[in-house]
Write a protein that holds these residues in place. Structure first.
Motif: not given
Length: 113
Positions: A106-110, A54-65
């Motif tokens: 692949a497609f999210s800018s976040s 989470l230091k680099v990857i946004p919370l929503g993206v990291a948690y979704a993955i």
């Protein structure tokens, strides 16, 4: 932390979460000590690595993955290790989860790339 390391930490967190969930099944509702302790250790390691990602990857993206791939891998462990079956709607749902993770990456800018 470079994005490659963050995604490596996230991948390791997913593996540890799947192991923790597998030992949760083996703990038999916390009545067996060794699987219960293994479960707790794997979950703790998973959250530790997720926190670093989470230091680099946004919370929503990291948690979704983390959640999405964890669901898929746990379903595979359930099928192949615990001999639990998945019906067609379950397989379709899992495929949709995989598709969602692919779209986010692949497609999210976040997403951190």
């Amino acid at each position: 932390m470079p994005p490659l390391y963050a995604y490596g930490a996230l991948a390791a967190a997913i593996v540890l979460e799947v192991l923790g969930t597998s030992f949760l099944q083996k703990s038999e509702q916390f009545t067996r000590l060794a699987p219960t302790l293994a479960m707790a250790a794997f979950y703790a390691g998973s959250f530790f690595l997720l926190a670093h990602a989470l230091k680099v990857i946004p919370l929503g993206v990291a948690y979704a993955i983390w959640g999405g791939l964890g669901i898929v891998l746990v379903a595979l462990v359930g099928t192949f290790v615990f001999r639990q079956s998945i019906d067609l709607p379950g397989m379709i749902g899992i495929a949709m989860i995989v598709g969602g993770v692919i779209v986010v990456n692949a497609f999210s800018s976040s997403a951190a790339h």
